[in-house]
Each structure stands twice: as C-alpha cells, then as structure tokens.
Design an enzyme around this catalytic site. Sequence first.
Site, PDB file in Angstrom:
ATOM      1  N   GLU A 255       0.885  -1.165   0.000  1.00 17.70           N
ATOM      2  CA  GLU A 255       0.000   0.000   0.000  1.00 17.70           C
ATOM      3  C   GLU A 255       0.918   1.208   0.000  1.00 17.70           C
ATOM      4  O   GLU A 255       1.602   1.475   0.985  1.00 17.70           O
ATOM      5  CB  GLU A 255      -0.911  -0.056   1.234  1.00 17.70           C
ATOM      6  CG  GLU A 255      -2.013   0.956   1.235  1.00 17.70           C
ATOM      7  CD  GLU A 255      -1.635   2.168   2.057  1.00 17.70           C
ATOM      8  OE1 GLU A 255      -1.162   3.160   1.450  1.00 17.70           O
ATOM      9  OE2 GLU A 255      -1.799   2.128   3.281  1.00 17.70           O
ATOM     10  N   CYS A 294      -1.105   8.835   3.372  1.00 18.62           N
ATOM     11  CA  CYS A 294      -1.058   8.210   2.047  1.00 18.62           C
ATOM     12  C   CYS A 294      -2.341   8.483   1.287  1.00 18.62           C
ATOM     13  O   CYS A 294      -2.381   8.369   0.078  1.00 18.62           O
ATOM     14  CB  CYS A 294      -0.779   6.717   2.146  1.00 18.62           C
ATOM     15  SG  CYS A 294      -1.850   5.867   3.300  1.00 18.62           S
TER      16      CYS A 294
END
Lengths: 676, 676
Positions: A255, A294
């Site tokens: 990720e 993120c």
Amino acid sequence: MNLQSYASGHWFTSTAKGNAIRDASSGENIAEVTSDGLDFKAMLAYGRDVGGPKLRAMTFHERAIMLKEVALKLGEFKDALYAASYQTGATKADTWIDVDGGIQTFFVYSSKGRKEMPNQPWYVDGDVEQLSRGGSFLGQHIMVPRQGVALHINAFNFPVWGMMEKLAPTLLAGMPAIIKPASATAHLTEMAVRYMTDSGILPEGTLQLICGRTGDLFDHLTCQDVVTFTGSANTARHLQAHPVFAEKSVPFLAECDSLNATILGEDAGPDTPEFDLFIREIVREMTSKAGQKCTAIRRIIVPAKSVGTVQEALKAKLENITVGDPRIKGVRMGPLASLAQRNEVIERVQELASCADISLDGTKPFEPMGANYGAGAFVKPTLLFCDAPLDNETIHSVEAFGPVVTIMPYDTVADAITLANMGEGSLVASLFSHDPDVVFEVAMGIGAYHGRLVVIDRSSAEESTGHGSPLPHMKHGGPGRAGGGEEQGGIRAVKHFMQRMAVQGSPDVLTNITRKWVSGAAEQTMDAHPFRKSFDEIKVGDTLITKSRTVSLEDIEHFANFTGDTFYAHMDEVAAAANPIFGGRVAHGYLLLSFAAGLFVDPAPGPVLANVGLNDLKFTKPVYPGDVIQVRLVCKQRTARMNEDFGEVRWDVTVTNQLGEECANYELLTHNERVQ
Amino acid sequence: MNLQSYASGHWFTSTAKGNAIRDASSGENIAEVTSDGLDFKAMLAYGRDVGGPKLRAMTFHERAIMLKEVALKLGEFKDALYAASYQTGATKADTWIDVDGGIQTFFVYSSKGRKEMPNQPWYVDGDVEQLSRGGSFLGQHIMVPRQGVALHINAFNFPVWGMMEKLAPTLLAGMPAIIKPASATAHLTEMAVRYMTDSGILPEGTLQLICGRTGDLFDHLTCQDVVTFTGSANTARHLQAHPVFAEKSVPFLAECDSLNATILGEDAGPDTPEFDLFIREIVREMTSKAGQKCTAIRRIIVPAKSVGTVQEALKAKLENITVGDPRIKGVRMGPLASLAQRNEVIERVQELASCADISLDGTKPFEPMGANYGAGAFVKPTLLFCDAPLDNETIHSVEAFGPVVTIMPYDTVADAITLANMGEGSLVASLFSHDPDVVFEVAMGIGAYHGRLVVIDRSSAEESTGHGSPLPHMKHGGPGRAGGGEEQGGIRAVKHFMQRMAVQGSPDVLTNITRKWVSGAAEQTMDAHPFRKSFDEIKVGDTLITKSRTVSLEDIEHFANFTGDTFYAHMDEVAAAANPIFGGRVAHGYLLLSFAAGLFVDPAPGPVLANVGLNDLKFTKPVYPGDVIQVRLVCKQRTARMNEDFGEVRWDVTVTNQLGEECANYELLTHNERVQ
C-alpha cells in the site's frame, strides 16, 4: 537508550549504536533504534511454532473477543500513547486518528468477526457447487489460517493505526504477526506493543516486534508467510525485488502513497453547499497530519471556470493555519515527522514548480508557534497551479508528502476523469457533486484506477468521514502507483491471511468438513421432536419428517378471505388458467408456509424460543387444490455465540407434494436454549 | 510455414526463421514459430483502445451469451481440432480433456455469468456497509473491468483448455486478451483462435495471438494490465523478475507445476472399495496426457503396512499400459510433447533415483506401438519408492513432468499430513478414505498448503471427476511451489480481471451507482399500484404504502387453528409470558407475512405473474394482539434476463406496527411481464 524489540518471547535490547529518533518539533533526542543482534530466523520459527498453533486452535469468535479485550486494554493507556504521539509531530486531532482510530479498528474487526464469521477455526467460503448430475459429488471452498507468520512493515505516519489495521485481520484469521515499524516513530509503536503483550491477552508467540531493520529475515520466509508493506513506492520495489517472493510465492501486499485526486463537479458552483464542503475538505486534508497521509489529496481537479474562486477560497483559509508545536494551544498543524522529511518535501515542491505556478509557498523559513524552525520539521501549506494538466505528467507522478496540492482545470467530465486517471492508480478519489449523472459517469470512469471513491454532497456531509479516512469496513489500497494491494474492507482483509482450498467429495464429506449439512448428506431421524431438543442436543443432519396434509380449495378460499390476499391465481379459475406459470388455481405461497409450520411445530413450551427468520425461500412448483403436502426439516447448521444462553439453529425445510416433488425450499432460523 | 499471429486486427506472418513444431510421435515437421516483426506495443494499444471499450459497453449477460456462442461455434470444428491435438501426442481421452474441456469451460462461465452476475456492465460486490449512526453515509464495494489487456502466457500441455479457462473469465469481466501459447503446441492454439476470430462473434480487438516470444511487450504494460502464466516455476521466476511488475503493480498470476500428493487412508485396506479406487486413480493420472499435467499425482503417501500391496497392484496395471502413437487403435498412452521433454523427464528420474529406488523403470528405450522410439518422445510409466520420506527433501521438490510417481510410507495421519505439506505448496491433493475423522484431520492439516482437496470414497466414486481435473467451478491454483495464483473457482476468477472500488456516500449516491435501492434512498410514491406495472415500467425506488390492519387475538387463534400451528407463544398466555423474547402472546410470523400479502396484493390479473421467492426475512419485533400493522413495499432491484418475456423484481418489504416500529423486513421476488 535503544528501543527494545520483542522477539521469541523476550524483550531484547541491542548493544549496537542505533539511529536517533527525535521529537519532530524540538529535535530533542527520544531514543535510538537498531535491531542489530536479533535472531530473525528464530523469530519466524517462534511465531510459526509457538504462536500459530495457539491461534489456530481458537475459533473466529474467540479471536474476535481477544481483539476486543486488547482494544479495551490499550484504551486504558491513552494518555501515555497521546504524549508519545505529540512527539511525532501529531496534533491532538492527528493523534485521535492514530491512537483512537487504531483501537477502533480492533473493535470493528471484533464485531465483524463475530457477526460475519463462524464460531469455528475455519471459514466456509461461498456456496456449494453442483459438480455432478446425480448430486453425489459436490464442491465447496473453505479457508484455513496460513501456517506461517505475517510480517508487517509499516510507515512512519501512523505508528499505532498503521499497526492495528493490519494486526486486526491477521489475528482474526488465526495467524501470528511480526511488526516492523518505521524507525522515525518506532517508540510509539513499541509502547503500544508493550501494552498489548504485557496484558497477557494475546497468546504467547502471536505478536513480535522489530525496532530497526529486518536483517536476513526475508531469507527465511516460506510459502506460508505473508509480507505487507506500507510506505513509498521506491521502498516497495526494493523489498519486492528479493527473490523469495517469486521463488516461494510469498504474498507481498503493498500500500503505497499515491497522487490522490479530488474533483469538483460542474454543478458545484460557488453558491452550492458542495463548493463549501470542497474547500473545507481540502483544507482539512492538507493540514491533517501535516499532509503526511497516504490518502491525502494531492491533485485538485476543478472546472476551468471555477479555478480562480477555488484558489482564492483556499488561499484565504490556508494562510490562517497556525503551524507549530502540537502541544501548544492554538496550533492547527504540527511539523513533519523529521527534518529529512522536510528536505524531501521541499525538493519535490521544487520539482513540481518546474511545471506549475506556486500560488502559496509554505516551504520558506518562518516562525513556528512555540518552536524553532531550525530544530523542528515545519512547513506551511503550499498551493500550486498547473494550467495544462492534460499535457503534463510530472504533476500526476511527483508527490510531495506534506501539505502540498496542485490545482488543475478541466473542461468536460471526460477530461476530469482522464486527469484523475493520469495518476496511474491511487488509493482514493473524492467527488463533490449533487448531480446524479456526473456521479455515475465519474464512478464508472475512474473505478479501474482508484481503490476508493468518496462522494460528498449535501445529503451525507454531516455524517461523511471524508476523503482521507480509511475505514475498517471499506477496502484501503489501490492499483498501480498505490501498490496494487488491498487492506481492510471488512472480512476481505482477513482472507489475505488464510489459504483458500477447494474441497470436492460427497455430500457427507462436505458436511463433515464444513459442519454444514449439505443436500444429499446423511439424515438422522430424530429420537425426539426437534422442538424438544436444546441447542446442545441437536446435531447437524437431525431430521424430522412430518405427517401430511391435503390442501383443499376451501382452504385456499378461506385463507384468501381471511388474509385479504385474493390474487386471481388463487381465486379466479379462468384467469389463473391463463397464467403461464400456474395454468390453474393454486395455493398461496404463504398458505404453504403456514401449513408447513402447522405440520412441524410442536406446541408445548421447550427449548425452541422463536422462529427468528427465513432465508432463500424458493417456490419451485405450484400446489393445486387437492394436493397433499408434507414437510422435511433437517438441522443444517448450529451457531452458538459466546456468552449467550441460546444458539442459532438453521433448518433446511422442504415442502413436497404427494408425488414427492419439491414445492418449496427454504432455510428457517430458530433460537434454541442451551443446556443450563 | 511460420504460424501466424493475430495482431491489431490482422493475421501476421513473420519472415524470420522460426523454431520447428514437430509431431510428438513421428517427429515430422508441422510448422515453424517465431514472432519476429510483431509490434507488441501496438498490440497492447489495440486491445486497450479498440477491444476494451467494446467489451466494457456490454453487460455481463451479453458477454456470457457471447461465450456460449463462441463455444457452440468451436464445437463445429472439433474434428480438425482433434486431428491437430493427436499431433501433440494426445490420445483421444487426452484430447477430450483439452478440446471438449476447453469448450465446456466457456459454457460453464456463460451459465455462471448469467446466473450469478447482473445484467449490467459492473458488479456489486458484497453488502452495504453502515458507516454512520444516522444512516446518511454508507459504503458499498463495486467492481469494474480493468482498462488494460490481459496477457495469458500458457503451457504446452493443454493448448486449447489452457487458453479457454483463462479467456472465459477475462472476457466475462470485460477485458480484452492476448494469448501467448507455448511454441511446442502453438499450432493447435492458433487453429482455435482462428475459428474464434473468424466467427465474428468476438468484438474486434478483444482477442489477439502471439505465436512465438513476447519481445518487448512487458516494457509497455501499465497498471491496468494483467499477466497470467502457466508453466514451470523457473520460467515464472524469470518473467516475474521484470521490473514492471513492482513498478506498476501489474498483477502476475502464476500457476506452476507442483508435487501433488495422494494419500491412502489407514482405513482403506486392500479389501475396501477405496483401495481399488486409489489404484485406478493413480494409473489414470500417470497415463493421462502421459503425466504431463500440472495437477498429476507425483507423490503417493500410503500406510507403511500397505506399501507392498500398493506397489504390486500398481506395477501389475502399469506394465500393461500400451504406449505409442495415439492415432493407433489400442494405444492407451501417447508420447510426451517433444524429445526435449523426454530428456528432461529422464534427467529428473535420475535425480530422484539418488534418494529413491526405482520399482518400475519406463525411461529405457522400447518399441512404441506404431512409432519409432528415436523419432517420438515416448517413455513408459515409472514407479519409485522412498523409504524415509520425512528425511528427504528431494522427493518433495524434484518433479519429473511425465508418468512418474514416488511411493512413500507413513505411520500416523499426522505424518501423512507432514509429508503432503513437505511439497511446500501444491495445486491439489487427494485422499482415499471413508473414515470421517481421517477426512477431517487431513482437510484441516493440509488446507494451508494445497489449492484443492479431492476426497474419493465409495459414496462419490461413480460421479467424482477425480484427482487431476480442474473444474471451472472450483479454484485451480495453490500456494508456494504452485505459484500462489488462483484460476477458475467460478466468479472468483472473473474478479481477477476487474478492479474493486469502495464507494462511500449517501443512500441516494449508492442507489444511483449500483442501481440497487438502499435503505434511506429516495422513495417515489407510485402513480399506480405496483401490480399494475410491467417490468419495464417499474423504477428502482418506486414505493407503495398500504392501508393498515389490526391483528386481533381472534385472528391469532383463528390462524392457529386453521394452520395447526398452535405454538404456545401464540396460544398460552402464561407460558408465552415466560418466553424471554415475547413476554406475552404474539402473532405468528407467518400470519404477519400472510396479512402483509393481503395488504399489498392487487387481485386482478396484470403484469405480476407470481411471487417466486423471499429472502433475508428477519422478525425484528413481536406483534401483539391489538397491534396495527402496515406495509411498505419498495422496488429494490430489477433484473431482466435476456430473451425472456418477464423480468425479476426484488422488493424491500417492511411491516411496521402502530408506533412505526419495524416488525419484519424481507426481500420479495416477483416475476413481472415485460412490455410486449
């Protein structure tokens, strides 16, 4: 001063010289980090041999309750965790996302584990597959815990949540974990791990911690292990290049940061609620965690006509953001995690500036509140503008991991979609629009490039969790630049830590393995009426065949008049004869259900408390006046929830006619008392 | 003489010198293979720009019907395909698996696509997630086709099936494909592709073919593409090392040969049906496709006491297997695919012989039926025996890809499990046992290491498809050595070619995107009773609120006596008062359903043909004598199947009491006529 690692059942302190962790605001030394001297091979073996078997012996419900207990325990230490969090540069709001958000993730997985998974150690995945005409050979997928260790390599920005969101599904799956936090904020992870292991709630061997590097650990991975990674795409590539991933097919779930976009719909002009929500959300996303998320917004895609208005509205708000030590009252945004991060952000802004104008430059030295610019990693919000974004790849590929966004104009919805997709894969996109056609077009157009889409408009704004919040219920991860992985998304994440096996065999074999009665498997005639048996006495496969009953035309007419359901197929011979399904008058489906209950219910008080539901009812053949029906009731599945004085029994109910043809089949749910 | 490739809408013949494809029995030259001169970048662009949009515009049902039409068309050319198959060394039985099995896979996916997927281009994955207390903010996962090309790199052993089993889910997902067959048998794949493209059934750009190498194709992959690979683990590693996989997160789905095991249960002694089934299955697996199946049995795990009997039984049967040109009558086993393969098999047998005894050696020259040993790739069945398999890694890791197996003894079920798992991941294991405890222990013990488990016993033997047959319904793929990928498994495989996106927003937003009414979304009061509307006239969200009706004690007693359901909770005030759920007499659940129907049914003939089913019924609150109930019916989902003159309507039905509290909720299914 070295942080400890938790390895093979012991806290370990390296004697080597470690790298310093510093307070993000003051630069003060907090601790040092190194893993030199750890026996990584032994840690893997310890997890596999000591932790794995203990977790695998537990049911999903037992593991779920363990998660809840750990979450409650961690909650007792919030103050200490908060204080350590402020040292990382996190404000109170940021800390809430990290610490409380992490704990909350355990609660959600605990709840989902009990609601959506069985109270046994293995999982039955999907439906029975008919693999033969005669029905003697069937298929069923099951999932069992992987017999290795999950290594979680986490990012610096969410030292608690980043650990908890991966740990919850791992433990629920029945797999032990080794946590490897990013060094810059490892002291906070170490603290949380210590509270968890000290609690004694987690079985020994199920949770280990590496503060520092992973050494030769990858060399000892096997096909049963899993590696997850959160962080930069460059590091992901570097790690993934290790030959063990191809040689042993070790899953590598990544990720990575991506250039997440937000789109303002054409309908969302300056006078609409969506416009205000849009501005508010961008400011929130830029300043939350100083943009070190993120999922943070990096690209702002707005109708060309609205560029000026958006720019002004954002500037006005962003200029007022107070930046400083998060422990100081009035500070809205803290520093970045480290001076290295600030240098990185400044360099990326310069790169972006080669193809975009800087409308607001937060990368120059300034006076942070209650702190020293030289010692703390402070930057201010930075706004860029690119006027030809369709011709420019840099603004879609260079990411400044801080409070930095680029505004870009579009002419048509199709162009907005193209721009969003030019990020070549991202974790999340948001859309501010109240126009259903725009919402549908954008959803279909960007779906293949984005892991998540949040649509924000007046109808959900009050309760919306916004653009940048991953939730345990929803998938977190995206294609391409975002790493291609999937985290969370409810039970989906648990499955990453289990292995799916297709099982083929006879109905008895499947029933034996799944503990779910399958049509065709053995039926044991019950020695007593099922309503006389407690939950603990009933066995899967127990069967009751009732007496039969004739359904007369009088019954049908009586039922119609009593209930008011005088549908022509029951009452009008001529009209019913023309119906392509029936071809004549038929009994009501609900009459069948009611008569079936009349046939299988045993009236006196007993362990069956209530019929609480019914599933997958199919009326497969009409029942005509004069037909004689009979009911077969088979115990299909038993589910005892923990700490409840009743269990749920699922029954397979089949209503047949005098020729033995199936007229209706359904699943009936009852609550049955347990033996006291 | 070069085989053609199908690229960017044209058949292409390379002018370079190709590698020869030879008849596996006679060594005769069939064709040459090279892809020199192909523009691979253009092929990818053609698939993305021409094929992708056409497939994405189709619904799953339209794509499913396309698969069926292609399968029917291919069926017309079976004779030609069979003849080409015999050239590859396949017998008639082998050919049936490859050609007919491939076609059958298209039929199964066609059927599943229509039954299990919606008649729209995107897929709604899982349930609605409640993300807010008030219900104004919800989540739902959807899946849309990836906007790239699927590159399928296939193995030599099943030139038709190997292509079809991947192509079916790819096309059903809405993604175009490029097929790259293994050179040794590419002429058969080329023939099948030609029939498919010539048929005109597949939209232009959805199917391309590379006969030869893939050149620089990998350099041009993007995050929207997918690569699948079937073949040896070494080649998989080599391909996967290309940096594009980590850099762009291109999914690489591998299915590699593995050392599949079969286990004989301790209960399955020489006098049991399971023993005979075991011997028969091993002989079949060894000889089918001359053992060149990724699922073939390589390791035979038997109780120590049975080793001798098993060895003798196998030898007796294997010595009688006739090997030769598969076109000759009486030949049971054909040659390997090429002389290179034979050399490879002989070398691996020698390697295995370093730690196992050869009981039957088929690797020596002999006289094949109707063929020349020097020209054709013939070997005979080969049996090895290893007496200390727990101490030996070679026999669990070295694979001879031909008719070669190793017998190994075990003492306890736990040891048998350990041996099976020492393969470090395999596609399939089989178990021959009629003992439920053994079956359960083995299933749980080996589940994490095997993609599939087939349990064969007297109860399913007649219909069992056996150890080595992957089925479209069941997952094909395994962990570790087997590559870690998953193919087939029904709709699971389709999802590999789609991207999952989490959508968050208000109920209206979700209903708009999914076309499924979600609780809380807008309800339109209908201008006519729903039973007066055809399928085409009804809209999602159309709502009917019925009149109300009092449920009296007389109603309850009347219903009880009429149906025979005199359960105490309805009839006995004192006993009902003691029930922890009810606390007093309550109406029957079926009475509520019946009265609800009485309230919402419009009796006269019209477009509603029948109530065909009911799902997810939950009784949420008891209804007491004197309560007044009312029903709300909302159109939740419409599904029109193709070529049917009715459509299925799903209704959300809620029964409330006089306080507006929900007493029951369920989904009702009706069939409604379409407009003529």
